[in-house]
Write a protein that holds these residues in place. Structure first.
Motif, PDB file in Angstrom:
ATOM      1  N   ILE A  27      55.762  40.908  31.801  1.00 22.70           N
ATOM      2  CA  ILE A  27      55.635  41.773  32.988  1.00 22.70           C
ATOM      3  C   ILE A  27      56.376  41.120  34.150  1.00 22.70           C
ATOM      4  N   GLY A  28      55.959  39.907  34.486  1.00 20.50           N
ATOM      5  CA  GLY A  28      56.706  39.077  35.422  1.00 20.50           C
ATOM      6  C   GLY A  28      57.136  39.720  36.709  1.00 20.50           C
ATOM      7  N   ASP A  29      56.409  40.679  37.213  1.00 19.96           N
ATOM      8  CA  ASP A  29      56.785  41.355  38.443  1.00 19.96           C
ATOM      9  C   ASP A  29      55.866  40.851  39.547  1.00 19.96           C
ATOM     10  N   VAL A  30      56.424  40.080  40.468  1.00 19.44           N
ATOM     11  CA  VAL A  30      55.603  39.467  41.506  1.00 19.44           C
ATOM     12  C   VAL A  30      54.925  40.524  42.382  1.00 19.44           C
ATOM     13  N   ALA A  31      55.647  41.600  42.698  1.00 21.33           N
ATOM     14  CA  ALA A  31      55.056  42.652  43.525  1.00 21.33           C
ATOM     15  C   ALA A  31      53.886  43.313  42.810  1.00 21.33           C
ATOM     16  N   LEU A  32      54.064  43.580  41.516  1.00 16.19           N
ATOM     17  CA  LEU A  32      52.983  44.177  40.736  1.00 16.19           C
ATOM     18  C   LEU A  32      51.808  43.216  40.639  1.00 16.19           C
ATOM     19  N   LEU A  33      52.100  41.942  40.438  1.00 16.68           N
ATOM     20  CA  LEU A  33      51.053  40.934  40.369  1.00 16.68           C
ATOM     21  C   LEU A  33      50.236  40.911  41.649  1.00 16.68           C
ATOM     22  N   ALA A  34      50.914  40.912  42.784  1.00 20.49           N
ATOM     23  CA  ALA A  34      50.212  40.893  44.064  1.00 20.49           C
ATOM     24  C   ALA A  34      49.361  42.151  44.241  1.00 20.49           C
ATOM     25  N   HIS A  35      49.911  43.281  43.825  1.00 25.87           N
ATOM     26  CA  HIS A  35      49.182  44.546  43.915  1.00 25.87           C
ATOM     27  C   HIS A  35      47.894  44.499  43.096  1.00 25.87           C
ATOM     28  N   VAL A  36      47.996  44.031  41.862  1.00 33.89           N
ATOM     29  CA  VAL A  36      46.834  43.987  40.977  1.00 33.89           C
ATOM     30  C   VAL A  36      45.805  42.982  41.488  1.00 33.89           C
ATOM     31  N   GLU A  37      46.263  41.813  41.906  1.00 31.52           N
ATOM     32  CA  GLU A  37      45.347  40.799  42.422  1.00 31.52           C
ATOM     33  C   GLU A  37      44.554  41.328  43.617  1.00 31.52           C
ATOM     34  N   HIS A  38      45.212  42.113  44.455  1.00 33.80           N
ATOM     35  CA  HIS A  38      44.524  42.640  45.637  1.00 33.80           C
ATOM     36  C   HIS A  38      43.632  43.831  45.282  1.00 33.80           C
ATOM     37  N   LYS A  39      44.152  44.763  44.533  1.00 34.17           N
ATOM     38  CA  LYS A  39      43.404  45.985  44.212  1.00 34.17           C
ATOM     39  C   LYS A  39      42.114  45.681  43.464  1.00 34.17           C
ATOM     40  N   TYR A  40      42.175  44.742  42.540  1.00 34.22           N
ATOM     41  CA  TYR A  40      41.021  44.455  41.690  1.00 34.22           C
ATOM     42  C   TYR A  40      40.350  43.127  42.050  1.00 34.22           C
ATOM     43  N   ARG A  41      40.549  42.633  43.262  1.00 39.02           N
ATOM     44  CA  ARG A  41      40.064  41.303  43.632  1.00 39.02           C
ATOM     45  C   ARG A  41      38.556  41.148  43.469  1.00 39.02           C
ATOM     46  N   PHE A  42      37.807  42.184  43.823  1.00 39.82           N
ATOM     47  CA  PHE A  42      36.354  42.072  43.730  1.00 39.82           C
ATOM     48  C   PHE A  42      35.879  42.218  42.281  1.00 39.82           C
ATOM     49  N   LEU A  43      36.559  43.020  41.508  1.00 32.34           N
ATOM     50  CA  LEU A  43      36.242  43.133  40.085  1.00 32.34           C
ATOM     51  C   LEU A  43      36.496  41.803  39.382  1.00 32.34           C
ATOM     52  N   ILE A  44      37.625  41.185  39.667  1.00 30.31           N
ATOM     53  CA  ILE A  44      37.967  39.891  39.066  1.00 30.31           C
ATOM     54  C   ILE A  44      36.964  38.823  39.495  1.00 30.31           C
ATOM     55  N   ALA A  45      36.537  38.880  40.760  1.00 33.53           N
ATOM     56  CA  ALA A  45      35.568  37.906  41.262  1.00 33.53           C
ATOM     57  C   ALA A  45      34.247  37.987  40.517  1.00 33.53           C
ATOM     58  N   ASP A  46      33.864  39.178  40.082  1.00 38.07           N
ATOM     59  CA  ASP A  46      32.589  39.387  39.399  1.00 38.07           C
ATOM     60  C   ASP A  46      32.657  39.112  37.899  1.00 38.07           C
ATOM     61  N   ALA A  47      33.864  39.047  37.353  1.00 35.97           N
ATOM     62  CA  ALA A  47      34.031  38.972  35.895  1.00 35.97           C
ATOM     63  C   ALA A  47      33.578  37.627  35.332  1.00 35.97           C
ATOM     64  N   ASN A  48      33.270  37.638  34.059  1.00 36.93           N
ATOM     65  CA  ASN A  48      32.966  36.412  33.333  1.00 36.93           C
ATOM     66  C   ASN A  48      34.182  35.489  33.417  1.00 36.93           C
ATOM     67  N   PRO A  49      34.011  34.263  33.921  1.00 38.19           N
ATOM     68  CA  PRO A  49      35.175  33.365  34.062  1.00 38.19           C
ATOM     69  C   PRO A  49      35.979  33.198  32.781  1.00 38.19           C
ATOM     70  N   ALA A  50      35.299  33.261  31.641  1.00 36.82           N
ATOM     71  CA  ALA A  50      36.006  33.103  30.373  1.00 36.82           C
ATOM     72  C   ALA A  50      36.900  34.290  30.052  1.00 36.82           C
ATOM     73  N   GLN A  51      36.669  35.428  30.725  1.00 39.99           N
ATOM     74  CA  GLN A  51      37.435  36.640  30.452  1.00 39.99           C
ATOM     75  C   GLN A  51      38.476  36.939  31.532  1.00 39.99           C
ATOM     76  N   VAL A  52      38.499  36.142  32.594  1.00 37.32           N
ATOM     77  CA  VAL A  52      39.307  36.495  33.764  1.00 37.32           C
ATOM     78  C   VAL A  52      40.787  36.610  33.450  1.00 37.32           C
ATOM     79  N   GLU A  53      41.365  35.638  32.742  1.00 37.44           N
ATOM     80  CA  GLU A  53      42.800  35.680  32.504  1.00 37.44           C
ATOM     81  C   GLU A  53      43.187  36.865  31.623  1.00 37.44           C
ATOM     82  N   GLU A  54      42.380  37.138  30.589  1.00 38.53           N
ATOM     83  CA  GLU A  54      42.682  38.296  29.754  1.00 38.53           C
ATOM     84  C   GLU A  54      42.493  39.588  30.537  1.00 38.53           C
ATOM     85  N   LEU A  55      41.460  39.640  31.377  1.00 32.44           N
ATOM     86  CA  LEU A  55      41.241  40.816  32.215  1.00 32.44           C
ATOM     87  C   LEU A  55      42.418  41.038  33.144  1.00 32.44           C
TER      88      LEU A  55
END
Length: 210
Positions: A27-55
């Motif tokens: 994927i390697g798209d920095v803009a897309l990465l930033a978008h996803v990190e921001h849009k789903y930031r609270f979902l990622i924060a709540d996720a099981n740490p063991a699942q975060v990278e795959e999520l």
């Protein structure tokens, strides 16, 4: 059903950009990465740490897809990485681009005066998404998607649209008020009132065209 909104103020751990990009394969798209990190930031924060990278990887893949079928397949994969409540929250967040944009405009505009912390941002976003769900149900019942309306139906649609938007705004502001300072609340009220006035004008024009 209204998706449960959680109140955790924990932010996702900040990994180096290079590591995150490597984890996303081609994927390697920095803009897309930033978008996803921001849009789903609270979902990622709540996720099981063991699942975060795959999520994170599945979310990146989903947001890069234009195909509805591909997105639905990825949604199912994401669901297997989340709790039932987490998946409900994901279902709401995936359609939240406009609300996220409005929140970013508001927080950006007030950042030098009375910045919101992460907990306050989440309170505002989650409240907006809850009220959006209720409002969307009311608007579906109005039948504005029909090709034409009679004069009486048009008048009724104008009245009910105005009422629905006012209730949406009032209940949203009432819900977030306890979490904000007076200055933050005033700025939010002014910003959202302007946005809701624009939306009402847009919908009235749509009704008049039928």
């Amino acid at each position: 059903m209204t998706a449960p909104m959680q109140s955790s103020s924990v932010q996702p751990a900040a990994a180096p950009k290079e590591e995150r990009l490597l984890a996303t394969g081609d994927i390697g798209d920095v803009a897309l990465l930033a978008h996803v990190e921001h849009k789903y930031r609270f979902l990622i924060a709540d996720a099981n740490p063991a699942q975060v990278e795959e999520l994170r990887q599945r979310l990146l893949e989903r947001e890069s897809q234009a195909s509805l079928a591909a997105r639905e397949q990825l949604d199912a994969q994401i669901g297997r990485l989340l709790s039932a409540e987490g998946f409900e929250y994901f279902q709401v967040l995936k359609e939240s681009d406009l609300e996220q944009h409005h929140l970013a405009e508001y927080t950006g505009g007030i950042s030098n005066v009375a910045p919101l912390d992460a907990r306050q941002e989440r309170v505002v976003l989650d409240a907006k998404l809850r009220q959006k769900q209720r409002y969307s149900t009311v608007m579906r019942d109005l039948g504005l998607d029909r090709d034409s309306l009679s004069p009486a139906e048009r008048k009724y649609a104008h009245e009910k649209t105005s009422e629905a938007l006012k209730r949406y705004l009032d209940e949203f502001l009432s819900e977030v008020s306890p979490a904000l300072t007076p200055e933050q609340y005033t700025q939010l009220k002014n910003y959202e009132t302007t946005e809701f006035d624009r939306e009402l004008a847009r919908l009235q024009q749509k009704i008049n065209a039928k």
